[in-house]
Design a protein around this motif. Structure first.
Motif, PDB file in Angstrom:
ATOM      1  N   GLU A   1       0.824  -1.209   0.000  1.00  0.00           N
ATOM      2  CA  GLU A   1       0.000   0.000   0.000  1.00  0.00           C
ATOM      3  C   GLU A   1       0.858   1.259   0.000  1.00  0.00           C
ATOM      4  OE1 GLU A   1      -2.630  -0.186   3.294  1.00  0.00           O
ATOM      5  OE2 GLU A   1      -3.814  -1.861   2.491  1.00  0.00           O
ATOM      6  N   TYR A   2       1.952   1.232   0.745  1.00  0.00           N
ATOM      7  CA  TYR A   2       2.844   2.393   0.797  1.00  0.00           C
ATOM      8  C   TYR A   2       3.495   2.634  -0.568  1.00  0.00           C
ATOM      9  CZ  TYR A   2       6.877   5.286   1.938  1.00  0.00           C
ATOM     10  OH  TYR A   2       7.824   6.279   1.950  1.00  0.00           O
ATOM     11  N   ALA A   3       3.949   1.552  -1.219  1.00  0.00           N
ATOM     12  CA  ALA A   3       4.565   1.702  -2.546  1.00  0.00           C
ATOM     13  C   ALA A   3       3.548   2.252  -3.546  1.00  0.00           C
ATOM     14  CB  ALA A   3       5.112   0.361  -3.019  1.00  0.00           C
ATOM     15  N   ALA A   4       2.301   1.734  -3.477  1.00  0.00           N
ATOM     16  CA  ALA A   4       1.271   2.223  -4.401  1.00  0.00           C
ATOM     17  C   ALA A   4       0.943   3.688  -4.121  1.00  0.00           C
ATOM     18  CB  ALA A   4       0.018   1.368  -4.273  1.00  0.00           C
ATOM     19  N   ALA A   5       0.857   4.042  -2.822  1.00  0.00           N
ATOM     20  CA  ALA A   5       0.559   5.433  -2.469  1.00  0.00           C
ATOM     21  C   ALA A   5       1.687   6.367  -2.888  1.00  0.00           C
ATOM     22  CB  ALA A   5       0.320   5.541  -0.963  1.00  0.00           C
ATOM     23  N   THR A   6       2.941   5.920  -2.735  1.00  0.00           N
ATOM     24  CA  THR A   6       4.080   6.738  -3.146  1.00  0.00           C
ATOM     25  C   THR A   6       4.078   6.961  -4.656  1.00  0.00           C
ATOM     26  OG1 THR A   6       5.406   5.891  -1.293  1.00  0.00           O
ATOM     27  CG2 THR A   6       6.588   6.899  -3.127  1.00  0.00           C
ATOM     28  N   GLU A   7       3.798   5.897  -5.408  1.00  0.00           N
ATOM     29  CA  GLU A   7       3.741   6.027  -6.866  1.00  0.00           C
ATOM     30  C   GLU A   7       2.613   6.964  -7.285  1.00  0.00           C
ATOM     31  OE1 GLU A   7       3.311   3.163 -10.846  1.00  0.00           O
ATOM     32  OE2 GLU A   7       3.225   2.325  -8.814  1.00  0.00           O
ATOM     33  N   GLN A   8       1.463   6.821  -6.625  1.00  0.00           N
ATOM     34  CA  GLN A   8       0.340   7.699  -6.961  1.00  0.00           C
ATOM     35  C   GLN A   8       0.660   9.152  -6.623  1.00  0.00           C
ATOM     36  OE1 GLN A   8      -3.251   7.373  -4.573  1.00  0.00           O
ATOM     37  NE2 GLN A   8      -4.529   7.618  -6.387  1.00  0.00           N
ATOM     38  N   ALA A   9       1.326   9.369  -5.467  1.00  0.00           N
ATOM     39  CA  ALA A   9       1.687  10.735  -5.079  1.00  0.00           C
ATOM     40  C   ALA A   9       2.645  11.355  -6.096  1.00  0.00           C
ATOM     41  CB  ALA A   9       2.318  10.725  -3.686  1.00  0.00           C
ATOM     42  N   GLU A  10       3.618  10.578  -6.563  1.00  0.00           N
ATOM     43  CA  GLU A  10       4.553  11.096  -7.569  1.00  0.00           C
ATOM     44  C   GLU A  10       3.832  11.428  -8.872  1.00  0.00           C
ATOM     45  OE1 GLU A  10       7.473   8.063  -7.887  1.00  0.00           O
ATOM     46  OE2 GLU A  10       8.523   8.601  -6.025  1.00  0.00           O
ATOM     47  N   GLN A  11       2.899  10.555  -9.273  1.00  0.00           N
ATOM     48  CA  GLN A  11       2.140  10.820 -10.496  1.00  0.00           C
ATOM     49  C   GLN A  11       1.286  12.071 -10.356  1.00  0.00           C
ATOM     50  OE1 GLN A  11      -0.035   7.189 -11.156  1.00  0.00           O
ATOM     51  NE2 GLN A  11       1.719   6.091 -12.008  1.00  0.00           N
ATOM     52  N   VAL A  12       0.662  12.224  -9.182  1.00  0.00           N
ATOM     53  CA  VAL A  12      -0.183  13.399  -8.953  1.00  0.00           C
ATOM     54  C   VAL A  12       0.661  14.670  -8.961  1.00  0.00           C
ATOM     55  CG1 VAL A  12      -1.625  14.567  -7.234  1.00  0.00           C
ATOM     56  CG2 VAL A  12      -1.995  12.157  -7.729  1.00  0.00           C
ATOM     57  N   GLU A  13       1.833  14.633  -8.320  1.00  0.00           N
ATOM     58  CA  GLU A  13       2.703  15.808  -8.306  1.00  0.00           C
ATOM     59  C   GLU A  13       3.161  16.176  -9.720  1.00  0.00           C
ATOM     60  OE1 GLU A  13       5.900  15.018  -5.673  1.00  0.00           O
ATOM     61  OE2 GLU A  13       4.684  15.166  -3.844  1.00  0.00           O
ATOM     62  N   THR A  14       3.519  15.163 -10.509  1.00  0.00           N
ATOM     63  CA  THR A  14       3.945  15.426 -11.888  1.00  0.00           C
ATOM     64  C   THR A  14       2.805  16.013 -12.707  1.00  0.00           C
ATOM     65  OG1 THR A  14       5.529  13.594 -11.767  1.00  0.00           O
ATOM     66  CG2 THR A  14       4.914  14.378 -13.960  1.00  0.00           C
ATOM     67  N   GLU A  15       1.619  15.431 -12.567  1.00  0.00           N
ATOM     68  CA  GLU A  15       0.470  15.927 -13.334  1.00  0.00           C
ATOM     69  C   GLU A  15       0.066  17.318 -12.873  1.00  0.00           C
ATOM     70  OE1 GLU A  15      -2.422  15.741 -16.304  1.00  0.00           O
ATOM     71  OE2 GLU A  15      -0.626  14.568 -15.895  1.00  0.00           O
ATOM     72  N   ALA A  16       0.152  17.559 -11.539  1.00  0.00           N
ATOM     73  CA  ALA A  16      -0.194  18.885 -11.019  1.00  0.00           C
ATOM     74  C   ALA A  16       0.771  19.948 -11.553  1.00  0.00           C
ATOM     75  CB  ALA A  16      -0.170  18.863  -9.489  1.00  0.00           C
ATOM     76  N   ALA A  17       2.069  19.624 -11.597  1.00  0.00           N
ATOM     77  CA  ALA A  17       3.041  20.582 -12.135  1.00  0.00           C
ATOM     78  C   ALA A  17       2.773  20.854 -13.614  1.00  0.00           C
ATOM     79  CB  ALA A  17       4.457  20.041 -11.939  1.00  0.00           C
TER      80      ALA A  17
ATOM     81  N   SER B   1      -8.936  14.491   2.055  1.00  0.00           N
ATOM     82  CA  SER B   1      -9.197  13.062   1.881  1.00  0.00           C
ATOM     83  C   SER B   1      -9.867  12.758   0.547  1.00  0.00           C
ATOM     84  CB  SER B   1     -10.080  12.547   3.030  1.00  0.00           C
ATOM     85  OG  SER B   1     -11.300  13.266   3.077  1.00  0.00           O
ATOM     86  N   ASP B   2      -9.989  13.751  -0.315  1.00  0.00           N
ATOM     87  CA  ASP B   2     -10.632  13.517  -1.604  1.00  0.00           C
ATOM     88  C   ASP B   2      -9.740  12.671  -2.504  1.00  0.00           C
ATOM     89  OD1 ASP B   2     -12.795  14.968  -0.816  1.00  0.00           O
ATOM     90  OD2 ASP B   2     -12.068  16.853  -1.677  1.00  0.00           O
ATOM     91  N   ASP B   3     -10.371  12.013  -3.470  1.00  0.00           N
ATOM     92  CA  ASP B   3      -9.643  11.196  -4.430  1.00  0.00           C
ATOM     93  C   ASP B   3      -8.813  12.108  -5.332  1.00  0.00           C
ATOM     94  OD1 ASP B   3      -8.710   9.326  -6.156  1.00  0.00           O
ATOM     95  OD2 ASP B   3     -10.612   8.950  -7.156  1.00  0.00           O
ATOM     96  N   PRO B   4      -7.463  11.959  -5.329  1.00  0.00           N
ATOM     97  CA  PRO B   4      -6.623  12.864  -6.144  1.00  0.00           C
ATOM     98  C   PRO B   4      -6.923  12.746  -7.638  1.00  0.00           C
ATOM     99  CG  PRO B   4      -5.324  11.052  -5.256  1.00  0.00           C
ATOM    100  CD  PRO B   4      -6.653  11.003  -4.576  1.00  0.00           C
ATOM    101  N   ASP B   5      -7.239  11.538  -8.112  1.00  0.00           N
ATOM    102  CA  ASP B   5      -7.546  11.382  -9.538  1.00  0.00           C
ATOM    103  C   ASP B   5      -8.792  12.188  -9.908  1.00  0.00           C
ATOM    104  OD1 ASP B   5      -5.389   9.689  -9.935  1.00  0.00           O
ATOM    105  OD2 ASP B   5      -6.545   7.890  -9.470  1.00  0.00           O
ATOM    106  N   ARG B   6      -9.775  12.187  -9.028  1.00  0.00           N
ATOM    107  CA  ARG B   6     -10.990  12.959  -9.300  1.00  0.00           C
ATOM    108  C   ARG B   6     -10.690  14.449  -9.303  1.00  0.00           C
ATOM    109  NH1 ARG B   6     -14.861  15.464  -6.504  1.00  0.00           N
ATOM    110  NH2 ARG B   6     -13.875  14.952  -4.518  1.00  0.00           N
ATOM    111  N   LEU B   7      -9.830  14.884  -8.388  1.00  0.00           N
ATOM    112  CA  LEU B   7      -9.455  16.303  -8.351  1.00  0.00           C
ATOM    113  C   LEU B   7      -8.686  16.708  -9.605  1.00  0.00           C
ATOM    114  CD1 LEU B   7      -8.369  16.633  -4.595  1.00  0.00           C
ATOM    115  CD2 LEU B   7     -10.508  17.388  -5.645  1.00  0.00           C
ATOM    116  N   ILE B   8      -7.754  15.848 -10.047  1.00  0.00           N
ATOM    117  CA  ILE B   8      -6.989  16.129 -11.260  1.00  0.00           C
ATOM    118  C   ILE B   8      -7.922  16.232 -12.463  1.00  0.00           C
ATOM    119  CG2 ILE B   8      -5.330  15.147 -12.887  1.00  0.00           C
ATOM    120  CD1 ILE B   8      -3.970  16.401 -10.550  1.00  0.00           C
TER     121      ILE B   8
END
Length: 220
Positions: free
Chosen positions: A60-76, A102-109
């Motif tokens: 779960e931590y690895a998946a969350a870290t990967e998702q966080a990196e993807q969200v940061e890249t997409e946000a930039a 606590s919102d879904d980052p994919d939905r926010l993106i």
């Protein structure tokens, strides 16, 4: 009953009592071994459960870290797209995440992408800006011509090699004048949230070239 009979009876009674105590001790020992075996089995099960939970947490931590990196890249990326849409030259880094969100980052993106699609895309400068575009080319060419004349005069005044090299440099500066007009024209386009397309660029270059040619012809 004689004393020998009493001693034999007492001895037999002690043997029975000792046998009872031995049986009770064996039962307690067996019960203790059974309790210990149950505790060891429970401890092993707890260890296996803890290990499985640790492995699941690592996944779960690895998946969350990967998702966080993807969200940061997409946000930039979306932040830079926004800067281009609104014509901002420097917008700084994207906003930091909201603590406790606590919102879904994919939905926010996806919501941000939808909003960006609604933002006005920069178009080409309107025809009303044509005189300003021509003026950018004319002024830049005039300034470059003046700078070239100053360089040429400086070389002539110094003589020697400078009298030969400076006129060449002056000619290069003069010929770059029309191209230099694209700089202020780009600033004009940014202020009006527009792009500097082929038509505006052509107007700037035409104004600059005509000015440069005219000034060179008058100088002869």
């Amino acid at each position: 009953m004689s004393g020998a009979d009493l001693d034999r009876a007492s001895y037999q009674s002690l043997l029975r009592e000792l046998a009872g105590l031995s049986a009770a001790s064996d039962a307690q020992r067996a019960e203790a071994h059974d309790w210990y075996a149950r505790q060891c089995a429970a401890a092993k099960r707890a260890v296996r459960t803890a290990e499985e939970q640790v492995r699941a947490a690592e996944v779960e931590y690895a998946a969350a870290t990967e998702q966080a990196e993807q969200v940061e890249t997409e946000a930039a990326h979306l932040w830079q797209v926004l800067a281009g849409r609104i014509g901002a030259r420097r917008v700084g880094p994207p906003p930091s995440p909201v603590p406790g969100a606590s919102d879904d980052p994919d939905r926010l993106i996806d919501g941000v992408r939808e909003l960006l699609n609604r933002v006005r895309r920069p178009g080409e400068l309107p025809g009303s800006a044509n005189p300003l575009l021509v003026a950018c080319g004319v002024l830049a060419a005039a300034v470059a011509y003046g700078l070239g004349a100053a360089i040429r005069a400086f070389g002539v005044s110094k003589g020697g090699d400078l009298a030969v090299g400076m006129p060449v440099l002056a000619l290069v500066v003069t010929l770059l004048g029309p191209v230099a007009g694209l700089g202020p024209a780009k600033l004009l386009a940014d202020r009006r949230h527009a792009t500097l397309g082929p038509r505006p660029m052509a107007l700037v270059l035409i104004g600059g070239v005509v000015t440069t040619v005219t000034l060179l012809a008058l100088a002869r």
